[in-house]
Design a protein around this motif. Sequence first.
Motif, mmCIF file in Angstrom:
data_model
loop_
_atom_site.group_PDB
_atom_site.id
_atom_site.type_symbol
_atom_site.label_atom_id
_atom_site.label_comp_id
_atom_site.label_asym_id
_atom_site.label_seq_id
_atom_site.Cartn_x
_atom_site.Cartn_y
_atom_site.Cartn_z
ATOM 1 N N ASN A 1 26.400 -15.884 78.432
ATOM 2 C CA ASN A 1 27.038 -16.256 77.187
ATOM 3 C C ASN A 1 26.432 -16.725 75.742
ATOM 4 N N VAL A 2 28.106 -16.690 74.933
ATOM 5 C CA VAL A 2 27.568 -16.913 73.303
ATOM 6 C C VAL A 2 27.986 -17.859 73.005
ATOM 7 N N ASP A 3 27.965 -18.245 72.652
ATOM 8 C CA ASP A 3 28.425 -19.824 72.373
ATOM 9 C C ASP A 3 28.767 -19.593 70.546
ATOM 10 N N ASN A 4 27.688 -18.891 69.988
ATOM 11 C CA ASN A 4 28.152 -18.807 68.682
ATOM 12 C C ASN A 4 26.885 -17.282 68.461
ATOM 13 N N PHE A 5 27.542 -16.305 67.486
ATOM 14 C CA PHE A 5 26.957 -15.290 67.906
ATOM 15 C C PHE A 5 26.432 -15.487 66.476
ATOM 16 N N LEU A 6 25.520 -14.036 66.767
ATOM 17 C CA LEU A 6 24.512 -13.840 65.690
ATOM 18 C C LEU A 6 25.441 -13.789 64.488
ATOM 19 N N GLY A 7 25.019 -14.658 62.833
ATOM 20 C CA GLY A 7 26.254 -14.616 62.074
ATOM 21 C C GLY A 7 26.669 -15.744 61.545
ATOM 22 N N THR A 8 27.374 -16.368 62.856
ATOM 23 C CA THR A 8 28.013 -17.800 63.110
ATOM 24 C C THR A 8 27.427 -18.767 62.116
ATOM 25 N N PRO A 9 27.919 -19.808 61.912
ATOM 26 C CA PRO A 9 27.521 -20.904 61.070
ATOM 27 C C PRO A 9 26.743 -21.404 62.147
ATOM 28 N N GLY A 10 26.660 -21.354 63.003
ATOM 29 C CA GLY A 10 26.242 -22.045 64.256
ATOM 30 C C GLY A 10 24.972 -21.244 64.749
ATOM 31 N N ALA A 11 25.490 -19.871 64.257
ATOM 32 C CA ALA A 11 23.556 -19.157 64.545
ATOM 33 C C ALA A 11 23.180 -18.557 63.125
ATOM 34 N N ARG A 12 23.018 -18.775 61.891
ATOM 35 C CA ARG A 12 23.258 -18.526 60.816
ATOM 36 C C ARG A 12 22.099 -17.411 60.787
ATOM 37 N N VAL A 13 22.314 -16.176 59.916
ATOM 38 C CA VAL A 13 21.091 -15.375 59.606
ATOM 39 C C VAL A 13 20.539 -15.334 58.073
ATOM 40 N N PRO A 14 19.202 -15.260 58.396
ATOM 41 C CA PRO A 14 17.793 -15.341 57.849
ATOM 42 C C PRO A 14 18.342 -14.495 56.460
ATOM 43 N N ASP A 15 17.881 -15.272 55.351
ATOM 44 C CA ASP A 15 17.485 -14.421 54.365
ATOM 45 C C ASP A 15 17.531 -13.094 54.864
ATOM 46 N N GLU A 16 16.157 -12.855 54.745
ATOM 47 C CA GLU A 16 15.976 -11.615 55.005
ATOM 48 C C GLU A 16 16.033 -10.285 55.613
ATOM 49 N N LYS A 17 16.626 -11.309 56.661
ATOM 50 C CA LYS A 17 18.354 -10.362 57.479
ATOM 51 C C LYS A 17 19.107 -9.138 57.163
ATOM 52 N N LEU A 18 19.592 -9.995 55.519
ATOM 53 C CA LEU A 18 20.307 -9.780 55.258
ATOM 54 C C LEU A 18 19.823 -8.452 54.619
ATOM 55 N N THR A 19 18.497 -8.907 53.465
ATOM 56 C CA THR A 19 17.709 -7.516 53.013
ATOM 57 C C THR A 19 17.846 -6.914 53.858
ATOM 58 N N ASP A 20 17.161 -6.805 55.067
ATOM 59 C CA ASP A 20 16.678 -5.976 56.711
ATOM 60 C C ASP A 20 18.323 -4.694 55.802
ATOM 61 N N LEU A 21 18.934 -5.337 56.792
ATOM 62 C CA LEU A 21 20.517 -4.588 56.653
ATOM 63 C C LEU A 21 21.067 -3.891 55.748
ATOM 64 N N LEU A 22 20.645 -4.313 54.305
ATOM 65 C CA LEU A 22 20.772 -3.498 53.506
ATOM 66 C C LEU A 22 19.655 -1.995 53.381
ATOM 67 N N GLU A 23 19.062 -2.703 53.373
ATOM 68 C CA GLU A 23 17.508 -1.717 53.888
ATOM 69 C C GLU A 23 17.764 -0.477 54.978
ATOM 70 N N GLN A 24 18.375 -0.876 55.671
ATOM 71 C CA GLN A 24 19.175 0.157 57.054
ATOM 72 C C GLN A 24 19.907 0.523 56.760
ATOM 73 N N TYR A 25 21.392 -0.177 55.938
ATOM 74 C CA TYR A 25 22.172 1.191 55.776
ATOM 75 C C TYR A 25 22.174 1.222 54.621
ATOM 76 N N GLY A 26 21.090 1.415 53.479
ATOM 77 C CA GLY A 26 21.418 1.997 52.566
ATOM 78 C C GLY A 26 20.225 3.274 53.236
ATOM 79 N N GLU A 27 19.537 3.048 54.126
ATOM 80 C CA GLU A 27 18.722 4.581 53.952
ATOM 81 C C GLU A 27 19.734 5.524 54.135
ATOM 82 N N GLY A 28 18.925 6.573 53.551
ATOM 83 C CA GLY A 28 19.126 8.302 52.804
ATOM 84 C C GLY A 28 20.299 8.175 51.237
ATOM 85 N N PHE A 29 20.731 6.830 51.668
ATOM 86 C CA PHE A 29 21.592 6.725 50.314
ATOM 87 C C PHE A 29 20.666 5.865 48.984
#
Length: 458
Positions: A398-426
């Motif tokens: 069961n998930v009441d608040n999936f990761l990224g919702t206001p009830g399960a906030r994404v840390p600042d560093e995770k946003l940078t990690d995602l930019l790095e992940q999806y920017g790989e090769g570009f």
Amino acid sequence: MSDFRSDTISGRLVTWMRSATTEGLPEVVRHEAKRLFLNQLKASVAATDQQAIALLHDWAVDEAQGGTGAHVNWLGTALPPALAAMVNGALYEVLDFHDTYIPCFMHAVSGVLPAVLAQAEAGGHGGRDLISALAIGLEVELAVARILMPTGYYRGMVPAGLTGGVGAAAACAVLEGLSDAQMQNALGIAMCTPAGIYESAGSHTLSYITGLAARSGLQAAALAKRGFTAPPTAFEGDQGMFATHSDEDKAKVDAIVDSLGSEWRIFGQTYKVVPTETITHGPVECALEILGRAGGRTVERIDLSVQEIVVKIVEGRRERFGRPSSTPQATFDLCHCVAAAWLRGKFTTAEVQADCYTDADVIALSDKVILTADPARPTFEGCAMTVTFTDGSTEHHNVDNFLGTPGARVPDEKLTDLLEQYGEGFLPAGRARAIADAIWALDDAPSIAPLVALINKD
């Protein structure tokens, strides 16, 4: 030039905009605006090869006829600000990897940021002014959206197409330092010209609608600055935005407008950690959690308990599309996303490509995903999944608040990690980190040119 009318909805919005500009914004609000800026970049860095972007980009280059002033993110193409805003709006939207304001079923930032970013670049504005204008524009947009939704959405309007231009106009008007009367006209122009219906979902047109909202808002502010007028009653008039685009109770209007500055809706944004539609995030999170304890067992069926509207959306799209036959359709197909996440052990942009949505195993498993409406679920921030295996055993999550919702906030560093992940090769090595650092430092940046240079592809 028309006189300023403070007694109308647009006038009351302008009065708050002026107050917020004069008094300054809380630092926590400014920080959240920077988070949303960074979130849009991670949402778009892997989108430049999308067909919708290529088609719109090539059209804009032809339309510009050599005009410049702002740039298309990541591609670095110089275009006039209105055209750059439009292409960037579509770029932020096309992967459905951006923000979501769940109470209004909308992507608020994707219509506002492209407009104010292009305006800031063309006008030589500094980072602090850009962030202030972005945050104020978002609050105006979200207030208007709260008034018009959910019935505006139920009527078939794309919420960001309905209100994104208003937010963009507000942001650009603040950035350009327009007078109160000019600001009111800018909002009025945008309120009179919303666009976008949800029949577009699954096609290139949905991303175009977001781009159109960004362009509309930027142009509304530019026209108002030149003296172009709009009705001060554009929102509440007998044939205004409220009457023509929603079936909401008028009693809610005053409370929402009056709450500006005391209730910061910017903190209600949901950040996506996987590139797919918001209603799929809880199910994908559940699937990956249960997969980790499945121990190689074979799936008999996957039962999902979700908010009632999710069932209606999924069934409606299956009636329209059938099985996914394109990347946009796969992105909007919840059953496909669950099956792909289970069989691939992850969910990235690769899981909505043709080799995945045509995979016989993925198709077979998607047919085993069964949705049941749960009236007790207030939103689609949560869901429950039970996987039944062929040996008769089950696993539940069961998930009441999936990761990224206001009830399960994404840390600042995770946003940078995602930019790095999806920017790989570009992006060159280290570029994602440099972009994030530049965004966090925008308050002290006299010019956004260095950040724009980092975003543009070498």
